[in-house]
Design a protein around this motif. Sequence first.
Motif, PDB file in Angstrom:
ATOM      1  N   ILE A  84       1.789  -5.783  -6.678  1.00  0.00           N
ATOM      2  CA  ILE A  84       2.520  -5.572  -5.523  1.00  0.00           C
ATOM      3  C   ILE A  84       2.336  -4.215  -5.020  1.00  0.00           C
ATOM      4  CG2 ILE A  84       4.975  -4.724  -5.721  1.00  0.00           C
ATOM      5  CD1 ILE A  84       5.588  -6.931  -3.624  1.00  0.00           C
ATOM      6  N   MET A  85       2.299  -3.181  -6.084  1.00  0.00           N
ATOM      7  CA  MET A  85       2.243  -1.510  -5.583  1.00  0.00           C
ATOM      8  C   MET A  85       0.343  -1.606  -4.902  1.00  0.00           C
ATOM      9  SD  MET A  85       4.748  -0.101  -5.422  1.00  0.00           S
ATOM     10  CE  MET A  85       5.685  -1.892  -5.305  1.00  0.00           C
ATOM     11  N   GLY A  86      -0.146  -2.312  -5.530  1.00  0.00           N
ATOM     12  CA  GLY A  86      -1.873  -1.739  -4.931  1.00  0.00           C
ATOM     13  C   GLY A  86      -1.299  -2.304  -3.483  1.00  0.00           C
ATOM     14  N   GLY A  87      -0.840  -3.056  -3.059  1.00  0.00           N
ATOM     15  CA  GLY A  87      -0.795  -3.641  -1.864  1.00  0.00           C
ATOM     16  C   GLY A  87      -0.010  -2.726  -1.474  1.00  0.00           C
ATOM     17  N   ALA A  88       0.873  -1.991  -1.392  1.00  0.00           N
ATOM     18  CA  ALA A  88       1.420  -1.339  -0.593  1.00  0.00           C
ATOM     19  C   ALA A  88       1.223   0.303  -0.566  1.00  0.00           C
ATOM     20  CB  ALA A  88       2.846  -0.793  -1.631  1.00  0.00           C
ATOM     21  N   ILE A  89       0.062   0.189  -1.470  1.00  0.00           N
ATOM     22  CA  ILE A  89      -0.988   1.620  -1.481  1.00  0.00           C
ATOM     23  C   ILE A  89      -2.000   1.042  -0.255  1.00  0.00           C
ATOM     24  CG2 ILE A  89      -2.221   2.879  -2.370  1.00  0.00           C
ATOM     25  CD1 ILE A  89      -1.064   2.646  -5.439  1.00  0.00           C
ATOM     26  N   TYR A  90      -2.456   0.101   0.450  1.00  0.00           N
ATOM     27  CA  TYR A  90      -3.128  -0.155   0.703  1.00  0.00           C
ATOM     28  C   TYR A  90      -2.287   0.247   2.030  1.00  0.00           C
ATOM     29  CZ  TYR A  90      -5.917  -2.703   4.327  1.00  0.00           C
ATOM     30  OH  TYR A  90      -6.380  -3.092   5.599  1.00  0.00           O
ATOM     31  N   SER A  91      -1.579  -0.580   2.619  1.00  0.00           N
ATOM     32  CA  SER A  91      -0.322  -0.240   3.267  1.00  0.00           C
ATOM     33  C   SER A  91      -0.657   0.664   4.568  1.00  0.00           C
ATOM     34  CB  SER A  91       1.012  -1.211   3.060  1.00  0.00           C
ATOM     35  OG  SER A  91       0.664  -2.772   3.344  1.00  0.00           O
ATOM     36  N   HIS A  92       0.122   2.056   3.053  1.00  0.00           N
ATOM     37  CA  HIS A  92      -0.119   3.081   3.808  1.00  0.00           C
ATOM     38  C   HIS A  92      -0.561   3.182   4.046  1.00  0.00           C
ATOM     39  CE1 HIS A  92       4.975   2.696   3.333  1.00  0.00           C
ATOM     40  NE2 HIS A  92       4.561   2.152   2.385  1.00  0.00           N
ATOM     41  N   ALA A  93      -2.320   4.055   2.603  1.00  0.00           N
ATOM     42  CA  ALA A  93      -2.983   4.130   3.396  1.00  0.00           C
ATOM     43  C   ALA A  93      -4.364   4.382   4.621  1.00  0.00           C
ATOM     44  CB  ALA A  93      -4.070   4.439   1.766  1.00  0.00           C
ATOM     45  N   PRO A  99      -1.486   8.613   4.108  1.00  0.00           N
ATOM     46  CA  PRO A  99      -1.746   8.586   2.965  1.00  0.00           C
ATOM     47  C   PRO A  99       0.214   9.052   2.111  1.00  0.00           C
ATOM     48  CG  PRO A  99      -3.456   9.376   4.199  1.00  0.00           C
ATOM     49  CD  PRO A  99      -2.773   9.102   5.130  1.00  0.00           C
ATOM     50  N   ALA A 100       0.301  10.203   2.852  1.00  0.00           N
ATOM     51  CA  ALA A 100       1.598  10.577   2.105  1.00  0.00           C
ATOM     52  C   ALA A 100       2.569   9.315   1.826  1.00  0.00           C
ATOM     53  CB  ALA A 100       2.482  11.479   3.290  1.00  0.00           C
ATOM     54  N   GLY A 101       2.356   8.404   2.462  1.00  0.00           N
ATOM     55  CA  GLY A 101       3.381   6.873   1.968  1.00  0.00           C
ATOM     56  C   GLY A 101       2.938   5.781   0.769  1.00  0.00           C
ATOM     57  N   CYS A 102       1.636   6.885   0.326  1.00  0.00           N
ATOM     58  CA  CYS A 102       1.599   6.194  -1.144  1.00  0.00           C
ATOM     59  C   CYS A 102       2.209   6.955  -2.157  1.00  0.00           C
ATOM     60  CB  CYS A 102      -0.433   6.684  -1.316  1.00  0.00           C
ATOM     61  SG  CYS A 102      -0.960   5.822   0.047  1.00  0.00           S
ATOM     62  N   VAL A 103       2.902   7.673  -1.803  1.00  0.00           N
ATOM     63  CA  VAL A 103       3.098   7.879  -3.277  1.00  0.00           C
ATOM     64  C   VAL A 103       4.650   7.637  -3.813  1.00  0.00           C
ATOM     65  CG1 VAL A 103       4.906  10.060  -3.830  1.00  0.00           C
ATOM     66  CG2 VAL A 103       3.322  10.831  -2.590  1.00  0.00           C
ATOM     67  N   PRO A 104       5.258   7.307  -3.387  1.00  0.00           N
ATOM     68  CA  PRO A 104       6.525   6.192  -4.142  1.00  0.00           C
ATOM     69  C   PRO A 104       5.747   5.094  -4.833  1.00  0.00           C
ATOM     70  CG  PRO A 104       7.465   6.591  -2.071  1.00  0.00           C
ATOM     71  CD  PRO A 104       5.741   6.792  -1.835  1.00  0.00           C
ATOM     72  N   PRO A 105       4.875   4.440  -4.276  1.00  0.00           N
ATOM     73  CA  PRO A 105       4.138   2.840  -4.803  1.00  0.00           C
ATOM     74  C   PRO A 105       3.839   3.809  -5.465  1.00  0.00           C
ATOM     75  CG  PRO A 105       3.906   3.349  -1.622  1.00  0.00           C
ATOM     76  CD  PRO A 105       4.231   4.075  -2.219  1.00  0.00           C
ATOM     77  N   ALA A 106       2.781   5.119  -5.633  1.00  0.00           N
ATOM     78  CA  ALA A 106       1.872   4.807  -7.047  1.00  0.00           C
ATOM     79  C   ALA A 106       3.056   5.645  -7.970  1.00  0.00           C
ATOM     80  CB  ALA A 106       1.163   6.233  -6.584  1.00  0.00           C
ATOM     81  N   VAL A 107       4.342   6.149  -7.794  1.00  0.00           N
ATOM     82  CA  VAL A 107       5.262   6.462  -9.099  1.00  0.00           C
ATOM     83  C   VAL A 107       5.282   4.434  -9.377  1.00  0.00           C
ATOM     84  CG1 VAL A 107       7.612   6.677  -9.232  1.00  0.00           C
ATOM     85  CG2 VAL A 107       6.466   8.232  -7.592  1.00  0.00           C
ATOM     86  N   PHE A 108       5.665   3.895  -8.553  1.00  0.00           N
ATOM     87  CA  PHE A 108       6.138   2.131  -8.847  1.00  0.00           C
ATOM     88  C   PHE A 108       5.055   2.343  -9.770  1.00  0.00           C
ATOM     89  CE2 PHE A 108       9.902   3.180  -7.288  1.00  0.00           C
ATOM     90  CZ  PHE A 108      10.948   1.940  -7.253  1.00  0.00           C
TER      91      PHE A 108
END
Length: 155
Positions: A84-93, A99-108
């Motif tokens: 799901i975090m891979g999907g969240a990274i796609y969603s934001h980036a 791309p800055a929205g990828c920080v929380p999913p990257a932490v998780f």
Amino acid sequence: FFSRTMADYAFYMTCAQTGLLGLVGVVLSLDCVHGGARGFMRTTFGYPGWFPTLVGLWELTIAVLNFIQGGQYVLVSQRMLAVIMGGAIYSHAIAEGKPAGCVPPAVFFGMSCAVPILTGSDPTITVAVHGALGCLGFGMGYLVSLLGPGKEKKK
């Protein structure tokens, strides 16, 4: 603080995950009733209306698996979290273009790797498996964006 074991730190991470994913999971899974997240995900990411409910149920499952049977399914939940975090990274980036929205999913995502390693899993295998699962989630994000109506144009 310094007398803690690695398993203690893994437990703290799963508690943090469960708190956040449980809360967000309830809100998103009930989107079929209130509809608030549906509009946001459509305008921000271009996702279909059914998607928030599915994401919410996935997140609730992760939260539950972190603790049932004395944490026996933590490895499964951490792998689900990587997807799901891979999907969240796609969603934001990509879908949102921020791309800055990828920080929380990257932490998780990092926590999804750290928890198994802290509880004794092989680090190389864990990172490889989670990396592959994150890529799977990224690809699933792309597929879901193809199924959606597309982002609404800003006026």
